[in-house]
Design an enzyme around this catalytic site. Structure first.
Site, short mmCIF file in Angstrom:
data_model
loop_
_atom_site.label_atom_id
_atom_site.label_comp_id
_atom_site.label_asym_id
_atom_site.label_seq_id
_atom_site.Cartn_x
_atom_site.Cartn_y
_atom_site.Cartn_z
N LYS A 250 -24.76 14.71 -20.53
CA LYS A 250 -24.75 13.28 -20.19
C LYS A 250 -24.85 12.50 -21.48
CE LYS A 250 -27.12 9.69 -17.57
NZ LYS A 250 -26.04 8.82 -17.99
N ARG A 270 -17.08 -0.03 -16.60
CA ARG A 270 -17.55 0.07 -15.22
C ARG A 270 -17.52 -1.27 -14.51
NH1 ARG A 270 -23.28 2.06 -14.06
NH2 ARG A 270 -22.90 0.80 -12.22
N GLU A 300 -16.60 9.02 -21.04
CA GLU A 300 -17.62 8.23 -21.71
C GLU A 300 -17.22 8.05 -23.16
OE1 GLU A 300 -20.57 7.61 -19.80
OE2 GLU A 300 -21.96 6.82 -21.30
N ARG A 416 -23.04 6.26 -5.07
CA ARG A 416 -23.96 7.23 -5.63
C ARG A 416 -23.95 8.41 -4.68
NH1 ARG A 416 -26.05 5.69 -10.12
NH2 ARG A 416 -26.22 3.45 -10.41
N LYS A 422 -28.00 13.19 -12.19
CA LYS A 422 -28.24 13.11 -13.61
C LYS A 422 -29.68 13.50 -13.90
CE LYS A 422 -28.40 8.10 -13.06
NZ LYS A 422 -27.83 6.81 -13.51
#
Lengths: 555, 247
Positions: A250, A270, A300, A416, A422
């Site tokens: 992450k 986003r 990312e 979600r 995460k």
């Protein structure tokens, strides 16, 4: 359609707290809208552009005040006074029209089309004289408005309708109006981010039509989001595949969706903001490292220190998102690597395919260039020890943590999901909106050092306070924050100020407690300032639902 | 088709009288001259302008409506000395206006007339008093009022047969009276209305000081002002809505 009709609906929706009544009033409006449905459905959220266009009308409070003064003849100071009294420039405009001091030669009733088209054009005015033209355009609408119409015209121009209608209300109203399932409306909206398109499809083609809507190039879909897990063990368990879940590093950067059609590449955040111009290095990396004509990729963007090779803190990296001039210089100072971890489209939509298949496609499409464009580091561990080692390595490399993913899961935009978790070392910080503040005492008495923070209640389109923060910043950070907040002061009472809720902060804390003191019903214990989230709008702040869940989870 | 030659002076004055209220306008091209009618964005002031073919050195058209950005066109015309001639020609293909001033040539992109706001229908007004007054006297009244206030009252005292101007500020005030001696003509009738000086100052700028202005006023009604331009070959009418008088 007369704008007065819409204003009457706004008024009744604003007046009720009951979601069912709000939904019913909007459903009636949508059913009766006819050809105007696309316009009306956007206006119900106070918008005149689709969300992904991220178009700013460029209408400030002072511009609006000037327009109201011009249209009504009421002195700017009085308008300002009324605005401060209510904290709502719409209410001040309403009163100014009711108590107007300037007559008009003639008045033409406002139509929904005229209000919509006039406000849309505001975004197109540029260059010399554009401020005056905007004042004139808004004044023209206010001049023809009755008091109630003025209230909502002004709020819409400013981009805050404030009638307690969120995406959820519109979704439910569309489902009611056109007798389609709520889930189908929601999914279509998350895929297209275009509520007007969703509304017309729901009405004209029903549920089947909604299911056919899909991702399209250059129309960003919402990102699939993960739930937070307390630790690695929980994360692995949560996604439903035990300790063999697929693991990914992450990263702490900016989540981006990349759309490519030949050499035409665009980078969306986003928030659906187009940041292509800010990341020429990423665009070049995609052109060089993605070997296909048409695709949509998820990844990312992470800034690295060119000397040490370590990831830079988000605060520093976020300069790249905001920078409009001198982009190349900053790109040399903070180069980025694009870490890719999903493929939504390869000429055809891949959303319904399992993650494992999407990742196969991703591997086939990219030709990694280390340091420019890479797959996110990943592992399918053969047991808990391997998973733990991977997690430790990610942390020691300066990354945020790991993602646990279920390789069988489809891509569900905007949700979600239970198939993605995460894992980060501590209680995850919350992104919260500053709604009120108080000047500090003593040495920092010139600074707004006591900040009231709120989470976002998406279904009610409202902010709900979760506590007060007064530590964690350096003197410099506090001074910069005060400078950011002071222009947003709406009303001042002694040392307390009400703010236009625009600034989003990242705050850490020790735990969440129940509380009757704040509107959310919760209070953060020992909140500390971590930084300003320049990349987030108030509606991107952490949700009330999430605060509630974090509270439940910690017990 | 539209092709005309006109002195920079005449064209400039005509455009100025409109541009004090709006940035864009429609110009109606008719056989016997052109006309412009525009209402400001807040529906407070109106201008009605006509410029007859006789005001031009030459004038040819087969009719039509064009939309112009006034400040751009004024900039072009401003390139000429006041006694120079401006040649205008409409290119129907490109919807551009060709402008030629003594060797200087340019083109101005026109605006789609449909994108310019349709002016609202205005009521016919029957105003109680009529005053004929010199432009210079209007200027004096407006300048005096502007010293003390944002508003100006225009009135006629029918019994005393005089036209008056009042301006009241927070601390200071001015009062100006013009009798039949000072005026060109007076048709008495009781009248008093309050106006925004912002608008009136702008209109005043476009009124030549030697013009004979016919002013119609009523009791809390709009004021109308008519005057000639282009040596009588054109005329301008302004109409301005009143402010609401507070007690």
């Amino acid at each position: 359609m007369e704008y007065a009709t819409l204003a009457a609906v706004y008024r009744s929706v604003e007046a009720t707290q009951a979601d069912t009544e709000k939904t019913a009033a909007l459903a009636d409006l949508f059913r009766d809208a006819g050809d105007l449905l696309p316009v009306v459905v956007r206006l119900a959220r106070g918008k005149v552009y689709p969300r992904y266009a991220a178009t700013d009308l460029g209408v400030s409070s002072s511009l609006t005040q000037a327009a109201v003064e011009k249209a009504t003849g009421v002195d700017a100071n009085r308008i300002e006074e009324w605005w401060k009294e209510t904290g709502d420039l719409g209410a001040a405009a309403e009163r100014a029209v009711a108590e107007r001091t300037q007559r008009t030669l003639a008045s033409t009733p406002l139509t929904v089309e005229r209000v919509h088209d006039t406000l849309r054009e505001l975004a197109e005015y540029e260059g010399a004289g554009s401020q005056e033209r905007k004042v004139d355009a808004v004044a023209g609408l206010v001049s023809d408005a009755d008091p109630a119409e003025a209230r909502f015209v002004v709020r819409t121009a400013l981009g805050h309708l404030r009638i307690g209608v969120g995406d959820g209300t519109v979704r439910d109203a569309l489902a009611t109006a056109f007798e389609v399932p709520v889930d189908a409306v929601e999914r279509a909206h998350q895929l297209t981010n275009d509520v007007a398109l969703v509304a017309e499809t729901a009405r004209d083609e029903g549920e089947a039509g909604l299911h056919e809507l899909d991702v399209e190039l250059f129309r960003p879909a919402e990102a699939m989001l993960a739930r937070a897990a307390d630790d690695l063990e929980a994360g692995l368990a949560d996604v439903g595949t035990g300790d063999t879940a697929y693991l990914e590093v992450k990263y702490d950067g900016a989540r981006v969706q990349l759309h490519k059609d030949g050499d035409d590449v665009r980078v969306f955040t986003r928030r659906m903001e187009d940041v292509t111009a800010q990341f020429p290095d990423a665009v070049e990396a995609i052109r060089a490292g993605v070997d296909t004509d048409r695709c949509i990729l998820d990844g990312e963007l992470v800034g690295y220190d060119p000397d040490t090779g370590d990831p830079v803190a988000f605060q520093r990296f976020s300069k790249r998102i905001k920078r409009k001039y001198g982009v190349e210089e900053l790109a040399a100072e903070i180069p980025v690597t694009l870490h890719l971890f999903d493929c939504l489209h390869d000429g055809n939509s891949l959303l319904d395919k399992p993650l494992a298949a999407r990742l196969d496609r991703l591997d086939a499409l990219i030709d990694p260039i280390p340091g420019d464009i890479e797959r996110a580091r990943h592992l399918t561990p053969d047991g808990p020890d391997a998973a733990e080692t991977f997690y430790r390595e990610a942390l020691s490399a300066g990354h945020e943590g790991v993602m646990c993913k279920n390789p069988e899961a489809a891509y569900t935009p905007g949700r979600r999901v239970d198939t993605m978790a995460k894992v980060k070392p501590t209680m995850e910080p919350l992104d919260l909106v500053v709604t009120r503040a108080k000047y500090s005492e003593g040495r920092r008495s010139e600074q707004l050092g006591r900040l009231y923070l709120a989470c976002y209640d998406a279904d009610r389109d409202a902010l709900r306070e979760v506590g007060r923060l007064s530590t964690g910043y350096t003197d410099e950070e506090l001074a910069a924050l005060t400078e950011r907040l002071e222009p947003l002061i709406r009303e001042r009472d002694g040392r307390d100020v009400d703010l236009d809720p625009e600034v989003v902060l990242e705050a850490e804390y020790e735990e969440i407690q129940e509380s009757t003191e704040y509107g959310s019903g919760y209070a953060l214990r020992f909140p500390r300032f971590l930084g300003v989230r320049e990349d987030l709008a108030p509606t991107d702040a952490d949700t009330h639902e999430r605060v509630e869940r974090l509270y439940e989870e910690q017990r | 088709m539209f092709k005309a030659i006109v002195s920079a002076d005449t064209l400039g004055d005509a455009l100025d009288s409109v541009s004090v209220l709006v940035d864009e306008c429609k110009i109606r091209l008719e056989d016997d001259g052109l006309s412009i009618r525009a209402v400001d964005p807040a529906n407070v002031g109106m201008v009605d302008l006509s410029l007859s073919a006789a005001a031009f050195e030459s004038y040819e058209t087969d009719g039509g409506v064009i939309g112009v950005n006034l400040s751009r066109l004024e900039e072009f015309v401003g390139m000429a000395d006041s006694d120079q001639l401006v040649e205008l020609e409409l290119d129907e293909e490109t919807r551009k206006l060709h402008i030629q001033i003594e060797g200087l040539e340019g083109t101005l992109a026109l605006i789609d007339p449909d994108s310019i706001r349709q002016e609202p229908d205005l009521p016919d007004l029957d105003l109680s008093a009529e005053v004929a007054i010199e432009g210079a006297d209007i200027d004096r009244a407006v300048t005096a009022a502007d010293m003390v206030s944002d508003h100006i009252a225009l009135g006629v005292d029918a019994d005393a047969e005089l036209f008056y101007v009042d301006a009241e500020g927070d601390t200071d005030d001015v009062h100006l009276e013009l009798t039949t001696e000072d005026l060109i003509a007076l048709t008495p009738g009781d009248a008093r209305s309050l106006f925004s000086l912002d608008y009136l100052k702008d209109m005043d700028k476009a009124i030549p000081s030697d013009a004979e202005v016919t002013m119609e006023v009523g009791e809390e009604f709009p004021v109308k002002m008519h005057f000639d331009i282009a040596e009588g070959n054109g005329n301008v009418t302004y109409m301005l809505a009143p402010r609401i008088q507070s007690d």
